[in-house]
Motif scaffolding. Sequence first.
Motif, mmCIF file in Angstrom:
data_model
loop_
_atom_site.group_PDB
_atom_site.id
_atom_site.type_symbol
_atom_site.label_atom_id
_atom_site.label_comp_id
_atom_site.label_asym_id
_atom_site.label_seq_id
_atom_site.Cartn_x
_atom_site.Cartn_y
_atom_site.Cartn_z
ATOM 1 N N ALA A 32 99.047 109.078 99.811
ATOM 2 C CA ALA A 32 100.204 109.901 99.454
ATOM 3 C C ALA A 32 99.972 111.299 99.991
ATOM 4 O O ALA A 32 98.833 111.762 100.046
ATOM 5 N N PHE A 33 101.048 111.984 100.424
ATOM 6 C CA PHE A 33 100.869 113.331 100.990
ATOM 7 C C PHE A 33 101.650 114.362 100.178
ATOM 8 O O PHE A 33 102.525 114.039 99.374
ATOM 9 N N GLY A 34 101.296 115.630 100.393
ATOM 10 C CA GLY A 34 102.030 116.746 99.790
ATOM 11 C C GLY A 34 102.057 116.677 98.280
ATOM 12 O O GLY A 34 101.091 116.259 97.625
ATOM 13 N N SER A 35 103.182 117.092 97.701
ATOM 14 C CA SER A 35 103.326 117.146 96.244
ATOM 15 C C SER A 35 103.052 115.792 95.601
ATOM 16 O O SER A 35 102.461 115.714 94.520
ATOM 17 N N ILE A 36 103.473 114.719 96.253
ATOM 18 C CA ILE A 36 103.286 113.382 95.676
ATOM 19 C C ILE A 36 101.809 113.032 95.649
ATOM 20 O O ILE A 36 101.321 112.407 94.694
ATOM 21 N N GLY A 37 101.062 113.485 96.655
ATOM 22 C CA GLY A 37 99.614 113.294 96.660
ATOM 23 C C GLY A 37 98.987 113.966 95.446
ATOM 24 O O GLY A 37 98.114 113.407 94.778
ATOM 25 N N ARG A 38 99.460 115.155 95.153
ATOM 26 C CA ARG A 38 98.906 115.908 94.031
ATOM 27 C C ARG A 38 99.261 115.255 92.691
ATOM 28 O O ARG A 38 98.412 115.156 91.795
ATOM 29 N N ILE A 39 100.496 114.798 92.562
ATOM 30 C CA ILE A 39 100.914 114.142 91.311
ATOM 31 C C ILE A 39 100.123 112.841 91.124
ATOM 32 O O ILE A 39 99.671 112.511 90.020
ATOM 33 N N THR A 40 99.936 112.121 92.227
ATOM 34 C CA THR A 40 99.201 110.851 92.170
ATOM 35 C C THR A 40 97.761 111.061 91.707
ATOM 36 O O THR A 40 97.192 110.212 91.007
#
Lengths: 251, 355
Positions: free
Chosen positions: B257-265
């Motif tokens: 996952a990249f970007g904001s979704i990477g962080r949420i994941t």
Amino acid sequence: MEEQLVYTRPDVVADRATHYCPGCHHGTIHKLVAEALIDLGVVDKTICIGSIGCSVFIYNYLNLDTVEAPHGRAPAVATGVKRARPDKFVFSYQGDGDLASIGMAEIMHCANRGENVSVVFVNNTVYGMTGGQMAPTTLLGQKATTCPAGRCEELEGLPIRMAEIIGGLGATAYSARVAVDSIKHLKAAKKALRKAFACQVENRGFGFVEFLAACPTNWKMTPIQANERVASEMIPHFPLGTFKDTTGEEQ
Amino acid sequence: MTQQTPKRIFVKGNEAIARGALAAGCRCYFGYPITPQNDIPEYMSKAIRDAGGQFVQAESEIAAANMVLGATACGIRAMTSSSSPGISLKQEAISYMAGSELPGVIVDMVRGGPGLGDIGPSQGDYFQATRGGGHGDYRLLVLAPASGQEAYDLTIKAFDLAFKYRNPVMILGDAILGQMKEPIVPWVPDNLDPDEAAHWQLDGAAGRPPRLHKSLFLQEGELAGQNIKLQKKYKAMEAEIDYEFFLVDDADLVVVAFGSIGRITKSTIRKLRAQGKKVGLIRPITVYPFPSEVLKDLATQGKRFLTIEHNMGQMVEDVRLAIRTITDSDFYGCLPGNLPTPDDFEEPILKALEG
């Protein structure tokens, strides 16, 4: 009789033949641009914005630092160049399809911001390099490949008078329309171009010169017929003259 | 080497980008308002002028991108920012910059699409960012920050890379990153080379032959030559591949996952790890060039994959290309415009883990 040299090629004009068709006015206008840059002493600090169409190759004929702009966007590119290097002399060289059609927004806003740049606008009432399609400046009744029966007001509107429109904007320092079909007009054109360029040198702001120009190939005329058409058909619709002059100098 | 200023500041991701650009020596900003990135032009309208630079609110996204083209042709660090529909309008100039080898920085704070979509967050511009977006066979370097600090850092890096490769670089963020406020520690690079463009910038041809920046190559073979040169450059850009590994070593399932979704994941994975689930994360930071070899290595180690994106499946194509000879990746996409939470990803991750 002893020969006397009365005219020579300015150094800034490259020593090579142009690709322009016989009778095309681009070559003459290039030369006027070169002479104006020399007169003002700005050749070494000039950045030219090339555009689209036949004149895209201006960089092959004028020895100047040049950047090529996408179709219509030369005034935006010129804005970026001048903002990045306010001490340089910046001008764009654009045709009628480029400036008055796809690039209408860019030219209007560049002028309206009073960008301290100069614009050379070559109006030959037709898309040249693209093969003779209708331009925003195509005259009523003039045939083009996309108005084969001749431009008709009901379907295609009236040819746009850019020098008047630009002259009407508050931030424009100078706007004029000239022609190079006769010695008399050529002399006036030289003067107008020098004035428009001087506006930038003197930090007065946006200078604009519209050249009425011949396109014998797409008009399907001989060079002489095409030159004559400038006077007989174009000037009546696109009157020569100055539409804005903030320099206070006499015309 | 960097000068760390100890002071932490509390700013939106958008402002972090604007501040990073200024720290990187950006002296020309040209933009056009569009939600959710308006903090960038608003901040720049004062700050870049205070720094002795230029701000123009252009008449359109098209004009703004072309102003960047003009300024970078002069060797000046210049940037524009926008959001999805505005990025579409900038694509022509981006293609010209790539073709003319000019180093602009373009920020895309992605919103929901297609069309006017909405102003909520999305990752729907992944294809547009990584496939060139405009016409012609070109590539951008695309950096995808996941936090305010990373947005600041990667913006500085974007300028360095743009000038190193003489190529446009895109910051690919989203409405979550742009609108979220968090602390960052600003820093100023002390290795900026004022002559980085001296050998190619336009500044008037005094005492030297004229220079020309163009993307038109009409002579037979000329365009082929230029394209070979560009393709070599895109290959060389693989040296910049960057990514974050999180608990990958012993993981059975690797979430991509990249970007904001990477962080949420990452939050979801922390929670599942506490339950003893062997899940890890790889977060591509350069989404172009894509860390394909790294993924392939993980696949050879027998790991399984789940790609999570805030779109209906775009980066998953790159993941599948990377691992195609060994395995496949599951996909979970969340709908654009919604704000996903770590809980939303629990079920899809558990499902993928159970196979």
